[in-house]
Each structure stands twice: as structure tokens, then as C-alpha cells.
Design a protein around this motif. Structure first.
Motif, PDB file in Angstrom:
ATOM      1  N   CYS A   1       0.866  -1.182   0.000  1.00 36.63           N
ATOM      2  CA  CYS A   1       0.000   0.000   0.000  1.00 36.63           C
ATOM      3  C   CYS A   1       0.901   1.231   0.000  1.00 36.63           C
ATOM      4  N   ARG A   2       0.615   2.179  -0.898  1.00 36.52           N
ATOM      5  CA  ARG A   2       1.508   3.329  -1.080  1.00 36.52           C
ATOM      6  C   ARG A   2       0.770   4.660  -0.977  1.00 36.52           C
ATOM      7  N   ASN A   3       1.316   5.542  -0.166  1.00 36.20           N
ATOM      8  CA  ASN A   3       0.782   6.906  -0.047  1.00 36.20           C
ATOM      9  C   ASN A   3       1.597   7.911  -0.837  1.00 36.20           C
TER      10      ASN A   3
ATOM     11  N   ALA B   1       4.693   8.111  -4.040  1.00 37.33           N
ATOM     12  CA  ALA B   1       5.388   7.338  -5.082  1.00 37.33           C
ATOM     13  C   ALA B   1       6.897   7.389  -4.866  1.00 37.33           C
ATOM     14  N   THR B   2       7.477   6.216  -4.629  1.00 43.48           N
ATOM     15  CA  THR B   2       8.935   6.098  -4.506  1.00 43.48           C
ATOM     16  C   THR B   2       9.312   4.655  -4.815  1.00 43.48           C
ATOM     17  N   GLY B   3      10.598   4.308  -4.664  1.00 49.90           N
ATOM     18  CA  GLY B   3      11.044   2.924  -4.827  1.00 49.90           C
ATOM     19  C   GLY B   3      10.715   2.364  -6.199  1.00 49.90           C
ATOM     20  N   SER B   4      10.246   1.102  -6.203  1.00 50.35           N
ATOM     21  CA  SER B   4      10.033   0.403  -7.478  1.00 50.35           C
ATOM     22  C   SER B   4       8.953   1.070  -8.334  1.00 50.35           C
ATOM     23  N   LEU B   5       8.054   1.832  -7.711  1.00 49.61           N
ATOM     24  CA  LEU B   5       7.003   2.495  -8.486  1.00 49.61           C
ATOM     25  C   LEU B   5       7.611   3.510  -9.466  1.00 49.61           C
ATOM     26  N   LEU B   6       8.702   4.165  -9.037  1.00 49.21           N
ATOM     27  CA  LEU B   6       9.354   5.153  -9.912  1.00 49.21           C
ATOM     28  C   LEU B   6      10.189   4.467 -10.990  1.00 49.21           C
ATOM     29  N   ARG B   7      10.711   3.268 -10.633  1.00 53.19           N
ATOM     30  CA  ARG B   7      11.518   2.546 -11.632  1.00 53.19           C
ATOM     31  C   ARG B   7      10.647   1.970 -12.746  1.00 53.19           C
ATOM     32  N   LYS B   8       9.379   1.648 -12.404  1.00 49.69           N
ATOM     33  CA  LYS B   8       8.539   0.925 -13.361  1.00 49.69           C
ATOM     34  C   LYS B   8       7.521   1.792 -14.083  1.00 49.69           C
TER      35      LYS B   8
ATOM     36  N   PHE C   1      -0.672  -6.101  -5.410  1.00 45.13           N
ATOM     37  CA  PHE C   1      -0.465  -7.454  -4.880  1.00 45.13           C
ATOM     38  C   PHE C   1       0.720  -8.098  -5.586  1.00 45.13           C
ATOM     39  N   ASP C   2       1.687  -8.574  -4.805  1.00 45.85           N
ATOM     40  CA  ASP C   2       2.784  -9.377  -5.363  1.00 45.85           C
ATOM     41  C   ASP C   2       2.618 -10.808  -4.880  1.00 45.85           C
ATOM     42  N   TYR C   3       3.023 -11.748  -5.723  1.00 45.65           N
ATOM     43  CA  TYR C   3       2.957 -13.170  -5.384  1.00 45.65           C
ATOM     44  C   TYR C   3       4.165 -13.500  -4.518  1.00 45.65           C
TER      45      TYR C   3
ATOM     46  N   HIS D   1      10.276 -15.042  -8.186  1.00 44.93           N
ATOM     47  CA  HIS D   1      10.751 -13.704  -7.789  1.00 44.93           C
ATOM     48  C   HIS D   1       9.613 -12.710  -7.559  1.00 44.93           C
ATOM     49  N   ASP D   2       8.588 -13.154  -6.838  1.00 45.61           N
ATOM     50  CA  ASP D   2       7.515 -12.273  -6.371  1.00 45.61           C
ATOM     51  C   ASP D   2       6.893 -11.385  -7.456  1.00 45.61           C
ATOM     52  N   PRO D   3       6.380 -11.956  -8.536  1.00 46.19           N
ATOM     53  CA  PRO D   3       5.806 -11.089  -9.587  1.00 46.19           C
ATOM     54  C   PRO D   3       4.533 -10.380  -9.130  1.00 46.19           C
TER      55      PRO D   3
ATOM     56  N   VAL E   1       5.133   6.262   4.236  1.00 45.95           N
ATOM     57  CA  VAL E   1       5.234   6.418   2.775  1.00 45.95           C
ATOM     58  C   VAL E   1       4.590   5.228   2.067  1.00 45.95           C
ATOM     59  N   ASP E   2       4.997   4.019   2.481  1.00 45.13           N
ATOM     60  CA  ASP E   2       4.390   2.800   1.930  1.00 45.13           C
ATOM     61  C   ASP E   2       4.688   1.639   2.874  1.00 45.13           C
ATOM     62  N   PHE E   3       4.036   0.516   2.638  1.00 46.52           N
ATOM     63  CA  PHE E   3       4.271  -0.658   3.489  1.00 46.52           C
ATOM     64  C   PHE E   3       3.774  -1.919   2.800  1.00 46.52           C
ATOM     65  N   LYS E   4       4.274  -3.048   3.320  1.00 47.28           N
ATOM     66  CA  LYS E   4       3.864  -4.363   2.819  1.00 47.28           C
ATOM     67  C   LYS E   4       3.261  -5.135   3.980  1.00 47.28           C
ATOM     68  N   ILE E   5       2.109  -5.744   3.750  1.00 43.11           N
ATOM     69  CA  ILE E   5       1.508  -6.572   4.801  1.00 43.11           C
ATOM     70  C   ILE E   5       1.099  -7.922   4.220  1.00 43.11           C
TER      71      ILE E   5
ATOM     72  N   ASP F   1      11.456  -2.884   8.503  1.00 44.71           N
ATOM     73  CA  ASP F   1      11.875  -3.788   7.420  1.00 44.71           C
ATOM     74  C   ASP F   1      10.835  -3.826   6.303  1.00 44.71           C
ATOM     75  N   THR F   2       9.580  -3.534   6.638  1.00 43.51           N
ATOM     76  CA  THR F   2       8.479  -3.737   5.679  1.00 43.51           C
ATOM     77  C   THR F   2       7.689  -2.454   5.399  1.00 43.51           C
ATOM     78  N   THR F   3       8.215  -1.329   5.871  1.00 43.50           N
ATOM     79  CA  THR F   3       7.545  -0.038   5.610  1.00 43.50           C
ATOM     80  C   THR F   3       8.602   0.971   5.169  1.00 43.50           C
ATOM     81  N   ARG F   4       8.158   2.057   4.586  1.00 42.25           N
ATOM     82  CA  ARG F   4       9.041   3.219   4.449  1.00 42.25           C
ATOM     83  C   ARG F   4       8.503   4.282   5.390  1.00 42.25           C
TER      84      ARG F   4
ATOM     85  N   PHE G   1      19.637   0.418   4.525  1.00 43.13           N
ATOM     86  CA  PHE G   1      20.391  -0.805   4.231  1.00 43.13           C
ATOM     87  C   PHE G   1      20.415  -1.084   2.721  1.00 43.13           C
ATOM     88  N   ARG G   2      19.261  -0.875   2.057  1.00 45.95           N
ATOM     89  CA  ARG G   2      19.204  -1.105   0.599  1.00 45.95           C
ATOM     90  C   ARG G   2      20.240  -0.230  -0.114  1.00 45.95           C
ATOM     91  N   LYS G   3      20.417   1.010   0.408  1.00 49.50           N
ATOM     92  CA  LYS G   3      21.358   1.940  -0.229  1.00 49.50           C
ATOM     93  C   LYS G   3      22.802   1.649   0.159  1.00 49.50           C
TER      94      LYS G   3
HETATM   95  P1  TYD Z   1       8.749  -1.306  -3.357  1.00 48.54           P
HETATM   96  O1  TYD Z   1       8.912   0.154  -3.645  1.00 48.54           O
HETATM   97  O2  TYD Z   1       7.874  -2.084  -4.250  1.00 48.54           O
HETATM   98  O3  TYD Z   1      10.082  -2.072  -3.361  1.00 48.54           O
HETATM   99  P2  TYD Z   1      11.597  -1.671  -3.458  1.00 48.54           P
HETATM  100  O4  TYD Z   1      12.021  -1.693  -2.026  1.00 48.54           O
HETATM  101  O5  TYD Z   1      12.124  -2.805  -4.251  1.00 48.54           O
HETATM  102  O6  TYD Z   1      11.704  -0.345  -4.106  1.00 48.54           O
HETATM  103  O7  TYD Z   1       8.282  -1.483  -1.814  1.00 48.54           O
HETATM  104  C1  TYD Z   1       7.129  -0.891  -1.316  1.00 48.54           C
HETATM  105  C2  TYD Z   1       7.053  -1.119   0.184  1.00 48.54           C
HETATM  106  O8  TYD Z   1       6.780  -2.483   0.483  1.00 48.54           O
HETATM  107  C3  TYD Z   1       8.325  -0.801   0.944  1.00 48.54           C
HETATM  108  O9  TYD Z   1       7.937  -0.225   2.180  1.00 48.54           O
HETATM  109  C4  TYD Z   1       8.981  -2.108   1.185  1.00 48.54           C
HETATM  110  C5  TYD Z   1       7.824  -3.061   1.243  1.00 48.54           C
HETATM  111  N1  TYD Z   1       8.152  -4.366   0.657  1.00 48.54           N
HETATM  112  C6  TYD Z   1       8.486  -5.421   1.468  1.00 48.54           C
HETATM  113  O10 TYD Z   1       8.495  -5.309   2.714  1.00 48.54           O
HETATM  114  N2  TYD Z   1       8.800  -6.627   0.906  1.00 48.54           N
HETATM  115  C7  TYD Z   1       8.774  -6.817  -0.439  1.00 48.54           C
HETATM  116  O11 TYD Z   1       9.062  -7.947  -0.902  1.00 48.54           O
HETATM  117  C8  TYD Z   1       8.424  -5.717  -1.278  1.00 48.54           C
HETATM  118  C9  TYD Z   1       8.397  -5.858  -2.772  1.00 48.54           C
HETATM  119  C10 TYD Z   1       8.120  -4.511  -0.687  1.00 48.54           C
END
Ligand code: TYD
Length: 251
Positions: free
Chosen positions: A95-97, A99-106, A122-124, A130-132, A176-180, A199-202, A217-219
Motif C-alpha cells: 500500500c503506497r501513499n 510514489a517512490t522505490g520500485s514504483l518510480l523505476r517501473k 499485490f505481489d505473489y 521472484h515475487d511477480p 510512505v508505503d508498506f507491505k503486509i 523492514d516492511t515499511t518506508r 540498508f538497501r542503499k
Molecule cells: P517497493 O517500492 O515495491 O520495493 P523496493 O524496495 O524494491 O523499491 O516497496 C514498497 C514497500 O513495500 C516498501 O515499504 C517495502 C515493502 N516491501 C516489502 O516489505 N517486501 C517486499 O518484498 C516488497 C516488494 C516490498
């Protein structure tokens, strides 16, 4: 480790799941391991597991107070969470509030564009593929969830976003965004599981927009555990910090 931990059931990238004496309950142990870039960057950082468990527990408590069903029961150690056992749905609900990360790349979003209504994706959850990213018809065709269940997951995700955005904002952070992830409890209800942590939010500082999350850490930058410690400091009450012996932050 607490005494209720029994046999190891499952080990993931950053957490282990253990049986307890009660078959309806499992212990989730948050480890100090951190990975990024599809497993391409790994490290073990002291205290990371504890900070993530403390933050997840707090956010699950806030959500429960607002009527969201979660897997969380209580913390038994600062890095061990007693939870309801769920049959997990292999979806990463993002869920994203902003736009950053992979959304800007794609896609051609503007950097830091406000997304209102929020974007839900939704990612698998599948390492082999590789979580499409999925859509509703792929999800229903793969029998990952029914359309009705997906609609429910979207509805709950919007509520979770509203509740956490407001709470974190009051703590000085932008969600900013998060994964649940969700699962089914033994009555067949859809319940929020897993974790909600840096680990799972920005999470950005409201004023400076500095990251307090895994993007550090990603950077490949230093200071990720200090940033997670800062989130603990911002979201827990003084009593909670005392109870779990959270070190004071030196200013
Ligand atoms: P996203 O921008 O898609 O990924 P990336 O980090 O590759 O740019 O990530 C959106 C948000 O979801 C971010 O807060 C990280 C979280 N997320 C996970 O926790 N696990 C994952 O596998 C993915 C794809 C995202």
C-alpha cells in the motif's frame, strides 16, 4: 528464549516460527538478520530483531484498538511474539501513499508524488518466480484467493493505512508505503499476520524526509539499527520502553 518455545516449524529470511504447547498459537521470533535486493545483500545487526518485534507489537495493538483483527497476542520476550496460528495467503499486499522505490523505476510517476487514494498492489510471495506482481484475475485463476476475499483484503488494507498513517504522523513520521500479509484463522476469518516494522515499511521524518527504514540498508549506508531504535523511541510510550529495557537515545 522463552519457555513456551517448542519445535521450529518454519524459518524465513528474518523470522523463525515455533510451535508452542497450544496448537492454535505459534511464537514468531524476530532474528537480527537483514536482507535486501532479493537476497543479494545480507547482514546480521544486533538488536534489529528486538526493535522490529517491539514496533510490530505496538502497531498491531493500535490496529486492534481500531477493530482490525491481527494475529498478535502479546510479546513474551522483546524479540518473541506469541501469535494466533494462521494459514498464510501467499500475497504481499503493498500500500503506497507516496510514489517512490520500485514504483518510480517501473512507471512514470513523479518522485514523491502524493497518491490519494493510496495505490494498493499485490505481489505473489514466491521466491522461485521472484515475487511477480499479480492482478485480480491471475489471483483468482491461481486460486490464491477468491474475488470476495480480495475485496475484503483491499478494504482492510485501506483501514490499516488510515489508522497507521494517523498514528505514525502523530509520532513525527510519514508512512510512505508498506507491505503486509494476511492469513486465515481457524474460523476462516481473514486476519492480518506477519509484521509491520521498518523492514516492511518506508517511514520518513516529517520535517527532513530522512529515512527511518530498510532503505538505509538497501542503499548500503550505515546506521540502520540506530534508525530502527529511533522509531522504537518515537512510537512506544515511556512505560513500554521501561518494561522492555529500551536504551535511551543519546542526543
Ligand atoms: P517497493 O517500492 O515495491 O520495493 P523496493 O524496495 O524494491 O523499491 O516497496 C514498497 C514497500 O513495500 C516498501 O515499504 C517495502 C515493502 N516491501 C516489502 O516489505 N517486501 C517486499 O518484498 C516488497 C516488494 C516490498
Amino acid at each position: 528464549m522463552s519457555e513456551i518455545v517448542k519445535e521450529l516449524l518454519y524459518t524465513g529470511k528474518a523470522k523463525d516460527v515455533y510451535k508452542t504447547g497450544n496448537e492454535d498459537e505459534v511464537i514468531i521470533k524476530f532474528r537480527d538478520d537483514i536482507t535486501a535486493l532479493d537476497g543479494g545483500r545480507k547482514d546480521t545487526l544486533s538488536k534489529k530483531g528486538e526493535y522490529n518485534a517491539l514496533i510490530s507489537a505496538k502497531l498491531f495493538e493500535i490496529l486492534e484498538e481500531h477493530g482490525v483483527s491481527t494475529q498478535y497476542i502479546r510479546l513474551v520476550e522483546p524479540n518473541e511474539m506469541l501469535t494466533k496460528s494462521l494459514e498464510m495467503i501467499p500475497l504481499e499486499v503493498i500500500c503506497r501513499n507516496i510514489a517512490t522505490g520500485s514504483l518510480l523505476r517501473k512507471y512514470p510517476f513523479h518522485k514523491n508524488q502524493r497518491l490519494d487514494p493510496p495505490v494498493i498492489q499485490f505481489d505473489y510471495k514466491n521466491d522461485v518466480y521472484h515475487d511477480p506482481m499479480l492482478n485480480d484475475s491471475i489471483i483468482t485463476a491461481l486460486k490464491i484467493a477468491t474475488q470476495e476475499e480480495l475485496d475484503k483484503i483491499r478494504e482492510i488494507t485501506h483501514v490499516i493505512n488510515k489508522v497507521l498513517y494517523k498514528f505514525l504522523n502523530e509520532c513525527g513520521l510519514i508512512l510512505v508505503d508498506f507491505k503486509i500479509e494476511f492469513g486465515f484463522d481457524k474460523e476462516g476469518n481473514i486476519v492480518l499476520g506477519d509484521e509491520i516494522s521498518p523492514d516492511t515499511t518506508r517511514l520518513w521524518d516529517i520535517e527532513t524526509h530522512d529515512n527511518f527504514d530498510k532503505d538505509i540498508f538497501r542503499k548500503g549506508e550505515k546506521g540502520v539499527v540506530d534508525a530502527y531504535h529511533r522509531v522504537v523511541d518515537l512510537v512506544l510510550t515511556a512505560e513500554e520502553k521501561e518494561k522492555w529495557n529500551v536504551e535511551k537515545i543519546e542526543m
